[in-house]
Design a protein around this motif. Structure first.
Motif, PDB file in Angstrom:
ATOM      1  N   PRO A 141      70.935 -60.515   4.658  1.00 31.95           N
ATOM      2  CA  PRO A 141      69.885 -61.162   3.865  1.00 31.95           C
ATOM      3  C   PRO A 141      70.455 -61.772   2.573  1.00 31.95           C
ATOM      4  N   ALA A 142      69.704 -62.708   2.001  1.00 30.34           N
ATOM      5  CA  ALA A 142      70.189 -63.384   0.778  1.00 30.34           C
ATOM      6  C   ALA A 142      70.427 -62.365  -0.329  1.00 30.34           C
ATOM      7  N   THR A 143      69.508 -61.431  -0.478  1.00 30.45           N
ATOM      8  CA  THR A 143      69.635 -60.458  -1.567  1.00 30.45           C
ATOM      9  C   THR A 143      70.128 -59.109  -1.027  1.00 30.45           C
ATOM     10  N   ASP A 144      71.131 -59.171  -0.179  1.00 30.95           N
ATOM     11  CA  ASP A 144      71.691 -57.962   0.431  1.00 30.95           C
ATOM     12  C   ASP A 144      72.177 -56.977  -0.655  1.00 30.95           C
ATOM     13  N   PRO A 145      71.572 -55.794  -0.721  1.00 32.77           N
ATOM     14  CA  PRO A 145      71.970 -54.867  -1.792  1.00 32.77           C
ATOM     15  C   PRO A 145      73.408 -54.356  -1.681  1.00 32.77           C
ATOM     16  N   THR A 146      74.000 -54.469  -0.488  1.00 29.86           N
ATOM     17  CA  THR A 146      75.384 -53.970  -0.361  1.00 29.86           C
ATOM     18  C   THR A 146      76.378 -54.815  -1.160  1.00 29.86           C
ATOM     19  N   MET A 147      75.937 -55.986  -1.601  1.00 31.69           N
ATOM     20  CA  MET A 147      76.822 -56.811  -2.441  1.00 31.69           C
ATOM     21  C   MET A 147      77.096 -56.120  -3.778  1.00 31.69           C
ATOM     22  N   LEU A 148      76.212 -55.178  -4.125  1.00 30.97           N
ATOM     23  CA  LEU A 148      76.420 -54.447  -5.382  1.00 30.97           C
ATOM     24  C   LEU A 148      77.693 -53.602  -5.342  1.00 30.97           C
ATOM     25  N   LYS A 149      78.156 -53.297  -4.131  1.00 29.18           N
ATOM     26  CA  LYS A 149      79.422 -52.559  -4.017  1.00 29.18           C
ATOM     27  C   LYS A 149      80.557 -53.406  -4.589  1.00 29.18           C
ATOM     28  N   ALA A 150      80.532 -54.698  -4.272  1.00 30.77           N
ATOM     29  CA  ALA A 150      81.573 -55.597  -4.792  1.00 30.77           C
ATOM     30  C   ALA A 150      81.446 -55.706  -6.303  1.00 30.77           C
ATOM     31  N   VAL A 151      80.199 -55.771  -6.791  1.00 33.48           N
ATOM     32  CA  VAL A 151      79.973 -55.880  -8.239  1.00 33.48           C
ATOM     33  C   VAL A 151      80.509 -54.622  -8.938  1.00 33.48           C
ATOM     34  N   LEU A 152      80.246 -53.487  -8.327  1.00 35.19           N
ATOM     35  CA  LEU A 152      80.722 -52.228  -8.911  1.00 35.19           C
ATOM     36  C   LEU A 152      82.245 -52.233  -9.036  1.00 35.19           C
ATOM     37  N   LEU A 153      82.918 -52.658  -7.976  1.00 34.81           N
ATOM     38  CA  LEU A 153      84.393 -52.675  -8.020  1.00 34.81           C
ATOM     39  C   LEU A 153      84.907 -53.750  -8.982  1.00 34.81           C
ATOM     40  N   ILE A 154      84.182 -54.859  -9.097  1.00 37.67           N
ATOM     41  CA  ILE A 154      84.574 -55.881 -10.085  1.00 37.67           C
ATOM     42  C   ILE A 154      84.489 -55.267 -11.480  1.00 37.67           C
ATOM     43  N   PHE A 155      83.426 -54.507 -11.720  1.00 37.40           N
ATOM     44  CA  PHE A 155      83.246 -53.898 -13.040  1.00 37.40           C
ATOM     45  C   PHE A 155      84.375 -52.895 -13.336  1.00 37.40           C
ATOM     46  N   VAL A 156      84.743 -52.109 -12.342  1.00 39.91           N
ATOM     47  CA  VAL A 156      85.845 -51.153 -12.558  1.00 39.91           C
ATOM     48  C   VAL A 156      87.150 -51.924 -12.811  1.00 39.91           C
ATOM     49  N   GLU A 157      87.327 -53.031 -12.102  1.00 40.64           N
ATOM     50  CA  GLU A 157      88.522 -53.857 -12.310  1.00 40.64           C
ATOM     51  C   GLU A 157      88.537 -54.394 -13.749  1.00 40.64           C
ATOM     52  N   LEU A 158      87.367 -54.832 -14.216  1.00 44.46           N
ATOM     53  CA  LEU A 158      87.284 -55.360 -15.586  1.00 44.46           C
ATOM     54  C   LEU A 158      87.572 -54.258 -16.606  1.00 44.46           C
ATOM     55  N   MET A 159      87.120 -53.047 -16.301  1.00 44.06           N
ATOM     56  CA  MET A 159      87.415 -51.905 -17.197  1.00 44.06           C
ATOM     57  C   MET A 159      88.920 -51.680 -17.249  1.00 44.06           C
ATOM     58  N   LEU A 160      89.565 -51.833 -16.109  1.00 39.35           N
ATOM     59  CA  LEU A 160      91.013 -51.635 -16.050  1.00 39.35           C
ATOM     60  C   LEU A 160      91.738 -52.748 -16.812  1.00 39.35           C
ATOM     61  N   VAL A 161      91.264 -53.983 -16.634  1.00 35.44           N
ATOM     62  CA  VAL A 161      91.875 -55.113 -17.358  1.00 35.44           C
ATOM     63  C   VAL A 161      91.716 -54.894 -18.871  1.00 35.44           C
ATOM     64  N   THR A 162      90.540 -54.422 -19.273  1.00 37.08           N
ATOM     65  CA  THR A 162      90.297 -54.152 -20.694  1.00 37.08           C
ATOM     66  C   THR A 162      91.295 -53.111 -21.209  1.00 37.08           C
ATOM     67  N   ALA A 163      91.512 -52.076 -20.416  1.00 31.68           N
ATOM     68  CA  ALA A 163      92.452 -51.026 -20.819  1.00 31.68           C
ATOM     69  C   ALA A 163      93.878 -51.580 -20.933  1.00 31.68           C
ATOM     70  N   VAL A 164      94.231 -52.477 -20.010  1.00 31.84           N
ATOM     71  CA  VAL A 164      95.567 -53.098 -20.059  1.00 31.84           C
ATOM     72  C   VAL A 164      95.695 -53.937 -21.324  1.00 31.84           C
ATOM     73  N   ALA A 165      94.665 -54.760 -21.595  1.00 31.19           N
ATOM     74  CA  ALA A 165      94.696 -55.636 -22.778  1.00 31.19           C
ATOM     75  C   ALA A 165      94.761 -54.810 -24.055  1.00 31.19           C
ATOM     76  N   LEU A 166      93.974 -53.748 -24.100  1.00 34.78           N
ATOM     77  CA  LEU A 166      93.965 -52.886 -25.288  1.00 34.78           C
ATOM     78  C   LEU A 166      95.319 -52.208 -25.476  1.00 34.78           C
ATOM     79  N   PHE A 167      95.892 -51.772 -24.373  1.00 36.37           N
ATOM     80  CA  PHE A 167      97.206 -51.121 -24.420  1.00 36.37           C
ATOM     81  C   PHE A 167      98.246 -52.073 -25.036  1.00 36.37           C
TER      82      PHE A 167
END
Lengths: 268, 300
Positions: A141-167
Motif C-alpha cells: 500500500p502507499a502508506t505501508d507502515p513497514t517503511m518505518l523500519k527503513a526510517v528507524l534505521l536511517i535515524f540510527v545511521e544519522l545518530m552514528l554520523v552525528t557521533a562521528v562528526a562530534l568525535f
C-alpha cells in the motif's frame, strides 16, 4: 542528568535559531512538486518514486544536518571562547559532550518525524487518488507502515554520523572534520567490499588488513533497507534489532572516545 | 552619511531585482531563438557500466534507478516525437540496463522498456532482441513474475512471429502464482492458431480488459485498432478489385467507389483519419498513430 538535558535543549534551541528547521519547508515543497511532476512524467510507478524520493530525502537532509551541525558543536564554543565560561559552571566535560550530542539528536528526531509525517501525507493523498485497478498492481500500500523500519534505521545511521562528526570535532577543524566524516560515511558504504577483499588481492596481509578494517570501520551500508521496504521485501526483526544494537555500540564507542579526547584538551 | 541614506530603499531594490530577473529571462529566450548552437551529440550517458553505477550510488541506488527510468522515458519520447529524419534510440537500452541494475525489482522498467525496445522504426529502435535480453534479466531477479514471462511471450508472438516459443512462455506464465486464468487458454490458442488475427485479437483483448496500468490498456487498445485497420484495409482492397473488375479500370480515388454505390463515404480508419489509396491499395494516412502496422502477411 538534568545538566545533560540543559545542554541538549540549548543545542536544539540553537539549531532552531540557526534556521536549521527551514530544511523542512524545502522537503515539503520538494515532495509536493515531485509528486505532481512525477505523476505527469512517469508511466506508472509514481508511488514507488515518491517512496524512494522521500526516503532518500530524509536520509540526505538528515546527513547534511548531522555533518554540518555536528562538526561545529564543539568548535563553535571554542571559537567563540564561550567554552571558558561554560567550563567554570558545574558541568563536566563528559556532560558537555554527551549533552551536545543528544541536543543534535533531538534536532534530527524532530526533523525526521516532521518529514515522515509530510511524506506519509503525500503518499496517502496519492494513494487515495488512483484507481482501484492501479492500486492492485502495487506490491505494497502507499502508506505501508513497514517503511518505518527503513526510517528507524536511517535515524540510527544519522545518530552514528552525528557521533562521528562530534568525535572529529573534538580535535580538528570544522573543514577537516567534515571531510573526515563524509569520507568515513562513503567508506562505510563500501564496507562489504572490504570483507571480500581476498577475492581481488593475492597478498594475505592486505586481505587481513581489509578484513580488519571491515570490522573496525562503521558499516553504514547495514542501515540501508530502503530498497527492501519499497519493494515490500521482508526486513526481519532480528536484523533490525542487531543493526540497532551495532549502531548503539558504535555510538557509545565514539562518544567515550570523544569525551576522552575532549577531557584532555587544554584550553589555556 | 548614515547607513539608511546610503542604502537603497526596499522598493528600489525590489524593482531592480525584478528588472534584472526579467532581463535574464528575456535574454535567455532571445539567445535561444536568435543564436542556437548546432547540436552535436544531443544526449550523453557518462556512466554506462551498471556495476560502476551501483558502486557509486552508495545508498541511493533506488532513487538513481528512478532518475534513469525517467531519463529513459524522456529519451524514448523525445526521439519518437523529434522531426529529424534518422531517429536514434541509441541510449534507450543502456538507460534501461542501468535502471534495472540499480533496482532489479523495477517491474515497470522491464515491461515498458521491452515494449519501447521492440517497437519498429520510427516509433522505436526495432530491437525485439534487446527487449528479450531485458526481460530475461528481469526473470533472473524474479523467476516467478508471470507478467515478465507473459511480456516475453508477447515479444516472440508479435515481433518474431515465433508462435511455438510464444506459446511456451504463455504456458510458463500460466504456471506462475497470480497468473490470470486466461493465460493457459492463450498458450493453447497461440500454439494452435498463431499468426491468426482472431488469436491476436483475443490476446490483446485480454490485456486491454485486465491490465492494471492505463498505459498498457491504451497500448492494447492501439494494437486492437491496428488489427481492425488490417481487416478494414483487406475489405477495401477487395472492393477496389471488384470495382476494377466491373469497370475495367482501377479506381482513381474513394469518390469513384462512392459514385458506384460501393461506399457511402470516404472510409476512415479506427482513429477517424481517412484511408489513402497507395498504388491501388488501401493504406493508412501517414499521420495515423496506428503506424507502423504489423506486417499484414503474417497476420491473416
Amino acid at each position: 542528568m538534568r545538566t545533560l538535558g540543559y545542554v541538549a535543549v540549548n543545542v536544539f534551541r540553537e539549531s532552531v535559531r540557526d534556521k536549521v528547521l527551514y530544511n523542512l519547508v524545502v522537503f515539503a515543497v520538494l515532495l509536493m512538486a515531485a509528486s505532481y511532476l512525477i505523476g505527469q512524467l512517469t508511466a506508472g510507478q509514481d508511488i514507488k518514486i515518491i517512496k524512494d524520493l522521500g526516503l532518500a530525502a530524509i536520509a540526505t537532509f538528515g546527513l547534511m544536518i548531522a555533518v554540518f551541525i555536528g562538526i561545529g558543536l564543539v568548535w563553535k564554543e571554542v571559537e567563540r571562547r564561550s567554552i571558558y565560561a561554560l567550563l567554570t559552571k558545574p558541568i563536566s566535560r563528559a556532560q558537555f559532550i554527551v549533552g551536545k550530542y543528544f541536543g543534535l539528536v533531538l534536532t534530527l528526531a524532530v526533523n525526521v518525524v516532521v518529514m515522515v509525517v509530510a511524506w506519509y501525507a503525500v503518499l496517502g493523498y496519492m494513494g487515495a487518488t488512483v484507481s482501484q485497478a492501479a492500486r492492485a498492481a502495487w506490491v505494497a500500500p502507499a502508506t505501508d507502515p513497514t517503511m518505518l523500519k527503513a526510517v528507524l534505521l536511517i535515524f540510527v545511521e544519522l545518530m552514528l554520523v552525528t557521533a562521528v562528526a562530534l568525535f572529529f570535532s573534538t580535535f580538528s577543524s570544522p573543514f577537516l572534520s567534515a571531510g573526515l566524516t563524509v569520507g568515513l560515511w562513503v567508506i562505510g558504504h563500501f564496507n562489504a567490499d572490504l570483507r571480500n577483499f581476498e577475492a581481488v588481492v593475492e597478498s594475505p596481509a592486505a586481505a587481513w588488513l581489509a578484513r580488519g578494517l571491515y570490522y573496525l570501520l562503521p558499516n553504514f551500508s547495514a542501515f540501508d533497507v530502503k530498497y527492501q521496504v519499497v519493494h515490500a521485501l521482508p526486513v526481519p526483526a532480528a536484523y533490525l534489532a542487531s543493526t540497532i544494537a551495532y549502531g548503539a555500540a558504535y555510538i557509545g564507542l565514539l562518544l567515550v572516545a570523544a569525551v576522552a579526547i575532549f577531557s584532555r584538551r587544554d584550553f589555556k | 552619511m548614515t547607513s539608511s541614506s546610503a542604502s537603497p530603499s526596499a522598493s528600489v531594490t525590489a524593482v531592480a531585482l525584478a528588472a534584472l530577473l526579467a532581463t535574464v529571462v528575456g535574454l535567455q529566450i532571445l539567445r535561444e531563438r536568435t543564436a542556437p548552437l548546432q547540436s552535436g551529440e544531443a544526449e550523453l550517458l557518462y556512466v554506462r557500466s551498471p556495476e560502476a553505477m551501483k558502486r557509486m550510488a552508495l545508498s541511493y541506488g533506488p532513487l538513481l534507478a528512478d532518475i534513469y527510468w525517467i531519463r529513459a522515458i524522456q529519451h524514448y519520447g523525445d526521439t519518437k516525437r523529434s522531426t529529424e529524419g534518422a531517429k536514434s534510440y541509441s541510449l534507450l537500452y543502456p538507460l534501461l540496463d542501468l535502471t534495472t541494475s540499480l533496482d532489479p525489482l523495477f517491474n515497470v522498467a522491464y515491461q515498458f522498456g521491452a515494449i519501447f525496445l521492440a517497437e519498429p522504426a520510427p516509433g522505436g529502435p526495432g530491437r525485439p532482441d534487446l527487449a528479450i535480453v531485458l526481460l530475461q534479466k528481469g526473470l533472473k531477479a524474479q523467476p516467478d513474475n508471470w507478467r515478465l514471462i507473459q511480456a516475453l511471450g508477447f515479444i516472440h508472438y508479435w515481433w518474431h512471429q515465433d508462435y511455438r516459443t510464444a506459446a511456451f512462455w504463455f504456458d510458463q506464465a500460466a504456471k506462475r502464482p497470480g497468473a490470470p486464468i486466461w493465460m493457459a487458454p492463450l498458450a493453447a490458442v497461440t500454439l494452435a492458431q498463431g499468426g491468426n488475427r482472431a488469436a491476436s485479437r483475443q490476446m490483446w483483448k485480454h490485456v486491454a480488459e485486465t491490465e492494471s496500468d492505463q498505459w498498457f490498456r491504451n497500448e492494447a487498445a492501439r494494437r486492437l485498432q491496428q488489427l481492425d485497420a488490417l481487416d478494414q484495409m483487406d475489405a477495401l482492397d477487395r472492393l477496389l478489385m471488384t470495382y476494377q473488375g466491373r469497370t475495367g479500370r482501377p479506381a482513381g480515388g474513394w469518390s469513384d467507389l462512392v459514385r458506384a454505390g460501393m461506399l457511402r463515404d470516404t472510409p476512415r480508419d479506427p482513429n477517424g483519419l481517412p484511408y489513402q489509396m497507395n498504388q491501388g491499395k488501401a493504406a493508412l494516412d501517414h499521420a495515423s498513430r496506428l503506424l507502423p502496422l504489423p506486417d499484414p502477411a503474417r497476420l491473416k
